[in-house]
Scaffold this active site. Structure first.
Site, short mmCIF file in Angstrom:
data_model
loop_
_atom_site.label_atom_id
_atom_site.label_comp_id
_atom_site.label_asym_id
_atom_site.label_seq_id
_atom_site.Cartn_x
_atom_site.Cartn_y
_atom_site.Cartn_z
N CYS A 1 -60.64 -91.44 34.93
CA CYS A 1 -60.40 -90.19 34.20
C CYS A 1 -58.98 -89.68 34.36
O CYS A 1 -58.74 -88.50 34.69
CB CYS A 1 -61.39 -89.12 34.62
SG CYS A 1 -63.08 -89.47 34.11
N TYR B 1 -58.54 -85.66 33.32
CA TYR B 1 -58.79 -85.45 31.89
C TYR B 1 -57.59 -84.82 31.19
O TYR B 1 -57.71 -84.29 30.08
CB TYR B 1 -60.02 -84.57 31.63
CG TYR B 1 -61.35 -85.29 31.63
CD1 TYR B 1 -61.50 -86.56 32.20
CD2 TYR B 1 -62.48 -84.69 31.08
CE1 TYR B 1 -62.73 -87.19 32.21
CE2 TYR B 1 -63.71 -85.32 31.08
CZ TYR B 1 -63.83 -86.56 31.64
OH TYR B 1 -65.05 -87.19 31.65
N TRP C 1 -60.73 -81.13 34.78
CA TRP C 1 -61.91 -81.90 35.20
C TRP C 1 -61.88 -82.17 36.70
O TRP C 1 -62.91 -82.23 37.35
CB TRP C 1 -61.98 -83.22 34.42
CG TRP C 1 -63.15 -84.07 34.81
CD1 TRP C 1 -64.44 -83.95 34.39
CD2 TRP C 1 -63.14 -85.18 35.72
NE1 TRP C 1 -65.24 -84.91 34.98
CE2 TRP C 1 -64.46 -85.68 35.80
CE3 TRP C 1 -62.15 -85.80 36.48
CZ2 TRP C 1 -64.80 -86.77 36.60
CZ3 TRP C 1 -62.48 -86.88 37.27
CH2 TRP C 1 -63.80 -87.36 37.34
N TYR D 1 -68.88 -92.71 24.82
CA TYR D 1 -68.17 -92.12 25.95
C TYR D 1 -67.61 -93.22 26.86
O TYR D 1 -68.31 -94.13 27.25
CB TYR D 1 -69.14 -91.24 26.72
CG TYR D 1 -68.56 -90.42 27.84
CD1 TYR D 1 -67.54 -89.49 27.61
CD2 TYR D 1 -69.07 -90.52 29.13
CE1 TYR D 1 -67.04 -88.71 28.64
CE2 TYR D 1 -68.58 -89.73 30.16
CZ TYR D 1 -67.56 -88.84 29.92
OH TYR D 1 -67.07 -88.06 30.94
N HIS D 2 -66.32 -93.10 27.19
CA HIS D 2 -65.58 -94.07 28.02
C HIS D 2 -65.29 -95.38 27.31
O HIS D 2 -65.08 -96.41 27.95
CB HIS D 2 -66.33 -94.36 29.34
CG HIS D 2 -66.29 -93.22 30.31
ND1 HIS D 2 -67.17 -93.13 31.38
CD2 HIS D 2 -65.51 -92.11 30.37
CE1 HIS D 2 -66.91 -92.01 32.06
NE2 HIS D 2 -65.90 -91.38 31.46
N HIS E 1 -60.87 -92.22 27.18
CA HIS E 1 -61.50 -90.97 26.74
C HIS E 1 -61.04 -90.57 25.33
O HIS E 1 -60.75 -89.40 25.07
CB HIS E 1 -61.23 -89.85 27.74
CG HIS E 1 -61.91 -90.08 29.05
ND1 HIS E 1 -61.38 -90.91 30.02
CD2 HIS E 1 -63.07 -89.60 29.56
CE1 HIS E 1 -62.18 -90.93 31.07
NE2 HIS E 1 -63.23 -90.16 30.81
#
Length: 643
Positions: A240, A282, A300, A500-501, A586
């Protein structure tokens, strides 16, 4: 035993498929150990406590090893499952491998390749549906390099209910590439390889955040090989993070689970840089016109709120706070507050050291990085709401054209949109022009978008109702944006959800690699794999591969802005473009942008001019493409634009 394994497989398969009844199948292998109960049939007996094992006495049988399954009739095969031995011994776990199918046992097509993780977990390899009677897996390495063995507790094939041969005018997704990690981040290196990483564990991010290590892998498209490496030397869990490619084309990774850290990959080694002034996760970052790197946001991790801008200088290798660059103007109105509202900014390095922030907030902003920095509004993105986990792509940097697509008002648990806008920017500090165009056919968040050499943009993956670690509303039909018509066309569906990811990046051969998703341990939404999309411009109308123009040479591979570059071709072409190498995590890729180039010709020698403004032609590594009159692109040549 088989019923329990069958339940595990059904619960674990992350795509629409069913197991095939293996009754009556034949299995052949190149080697098995006699006298020990390790014959080939043990891989089909439904007993997870038995194994097939290649010969180890009196001598070892050498790699590679092959297992061939004859299913006795043709199925619409779309995956293979491999269960390593379950007895606590790892000898023979398959590492590098190739999966191939055939309808006649003579002509074989590779449907998957890559490297499996060296553990006892069930391996699931999805691939594009294709008719098959025979399936074989070739083990090229032993996953732990313990010896030249191969073993298996169980092997099965998965099938789809139907099959329709995809037309090549929509492009084609190629063989699956298996990875020993779930790659939540990726970057294309200047040697054409793809750097991938997950977190402190290969398949999971939880339970050890800030561990000081990262599981990485490198995929080499030229050889098809995948290698794994655990990075500890920078003491950085790079899950992240903020991510940019610097002025030398090096991946520049900030924060994340180890929220203050900076790690730089030079193509061989990971280098620890100075800690940021503000801890972040993030956040987004962007390479500037002078080679510095700007970052902002990131609540985050490292505490919530006040994640104002700062900038890294390559000259001094230091970070400096920019108090004149507040994060507040770019916050979304997320229901979860600043923990989510300052995430994943859509940043573009621009002229005179400025940064344009196109989203995801509906409010757009300019940031300047001279002295203590500055901020000025750039207006609203039309009637578009906040669009968290949407995309912004600079498809024509010369004219300041940015496509924005999708996203949702909140980070999760709400409806995404299919909204599309064209944002045009000019001089720093001025109000951006925004034009609404026809929406995408599918609402998306957690998707990824990639600009191609011809200026079109591929939008792939996403969810219509974004929920992290879920594929429940996955959108598996990519769309292609055409800037000439400002419209979208659906193309060949993907085989695996990319939500997601996940990430997607342009490769130097003008194909697109899309991979990842998940990183949630034993969940059903882990996707330790990727596929490569070959766009329609690589095919003739009859489906055969198009002949591609070839760049024989370029006058210089390291140039300053404003430089003329001479390109020698093997045959006539009509246009050129530069596309900056990309990185992604992301749904954010602040590196990619495209510069259309107008050539002058003298026979088969062409001259193109790099734009004179370093805010347009950002410093770093670029792919130079040539295209013929049919739009067929060459394989690129790498050009470094100097700061």
């Amino acid at each position: 035993m088989w019923k329990s394994l069958a339940a595990v497989i059904v619960a674990s398969v992350p795509f629409v498929a069913s197991q095939i009844d293996r009754t009556g199948w034949n299995i052949t292998v190149d080697s098995f150990q006699t006298g020990t109960g390790n014959e080939a049939a043990k891989a089909l007996d439904g007993n997870t406590g038995t194994i097939w094992h290649t010969q180890w006495m009196p001598t070892n049988a050498a790699l590679p090893h092959a297992v061939t399954l004859d299913m006795k009739k043709v199925y619409n095969a779309n995956g293979l499952t491999y269960l390593p031995r379950q007895d606590g011994n790892s000898n023979g776990n398959i590492g590098q491998h190739s999966i191939q199918i055939s309808t006649d046992g003579t002509t074989w097509t590779e449907t998957a390749k890559g490297t499996y993780l060296d553990d006892s977990s069930l391996k699931i390899t999805p691939f594009t549906t294709i008719p098959a009677r025979y399936v074989r897996i070739i083990a090229q390495t032993e996953a732990g390099n313990r010896g030249p063995w191969t073993s298996a507790a169980e092997i099965n094939v998965l099938a789809a209910a139907t099959y329709t041969k995809p037309p090549t005018n929509l492009g084609i997704w190629g063989a699956t590439i298996d990875f020993p990690i779930v790659p939540a981040a990726a970057a294309v290196l200047t040697n054409g390889k793809v750097l991938l990483w997950s977190s402190w564990k290969p398949l999971d991010f939880g339970g050890g955040g800030g561990s000081g290590k990262t599981e990485t892998a490198i995929y080499d498209p030229a050889s098809g090989t995948v290698s794994r490496r655990t990075v500890t030397e920078t003491q950085h869990d790079m899950f992240c993070p903020g991510l940019s490619l610097d002025a030398s084309g090096r991946p520049f990774v900030t924060g994340g689970n180890d929220a203050a850290k900076l790690s730089i990959y030079d193509g061989s080694n990971w280098i620890a840089g100075p800690n940021m002034k503000i801890q972040r996760g993030y956040q987004s970052s962007a390479t500037l016109s002078d080679g510095r790197i700007f970052t902002i946001g990131g609540s985050w991790s490292g505490g919530e709120g006040n994640k104002n801008g700062e900038v890294w200088s390559p000259a001094s290798n230091t970070w400096s706070l920019l108090p004149g660059c507040p994060v507040a103007p770019m916050l979304t109105a997320d229901t979860r507050g600043v923990y989510r509202s300052d995430n994943h900014g859509w940043l573009f390095g621009w002229k005179s050291g400025s940064v344009f922030q196109a989203g995801p907030s509906k409010a757009m902003n300019w940031y300047t990085t001279v002295g203590t920095g500055g901020q000025k509004t750039a207006g609203l993105r039309g009637t578009d709401p906040d669009a968290m986990n949407g995309n912004a792509i600079m498809y024509d940097a010369v004219n300041g054209k940015i496509l924005t697509v999708g996203g949702a008002p909140n980070y999760q648990d709400n409806q995404a949109t299919g909204n599309a806008r064209i944002v045009t920017i000019g001089a720093p500090g001025t109000t951006a022009s925004v034009a609404a165009i026809g929406n995408m056919a599918y609402a998306r968040a957690f998707h990824n978008s990639v600009v191609m050499p011809d200026g079109k943009v591929l939008v792939v993956g996403g969810e219509s109702y974004p929920v992290p670690f879920s594929d429940n509303t996955a959108t598996n039909i990519p769309e292609l944006f055409n800037p000439a018509t400002s419209s979208f066309t659906s193309v060949d569906p993907i085989s695996v959800p990319r939500t997601y990811h996940s990430w997607a990046l342009l490769l130097p051969d003008a194909t697109i690699i899309s991979g990842g998703g998940g990183l949630c341990g034993a969940c059903a939404t882990n996707h330790p794999n990727a596929q490569i999309y070959s766009p329609a411009y690589l095919f003739n109308a009859d489906g055969t591969k198009a002949a591609r123009p070839v760049i024989n040479s370029v006058s210089s591979t390291s140039v300053a802005v404003g430089t003329k570059v001479t390109v020698a071709m093997n045959r006539a072409v009509t246009s050129f473009s530069l596309v900056r190498y990309g990185s992604g995590t992301h749904s954010v890729n602040t590196d990619q942008r495209r510069i259309p180039l107008t050539p002058t010709a003298s026979g088969l020698t062409y001259t193109v001019t790099i734009p004179s403004d370093p805010g347009v032609a950002l410093p770093g590594s670029w792919m130079l493409f040539a295209m013929d009159s049919a739009g067929v692109p060459s394989v690129s040549k790498t050009i470094i634009v100097r700061a």
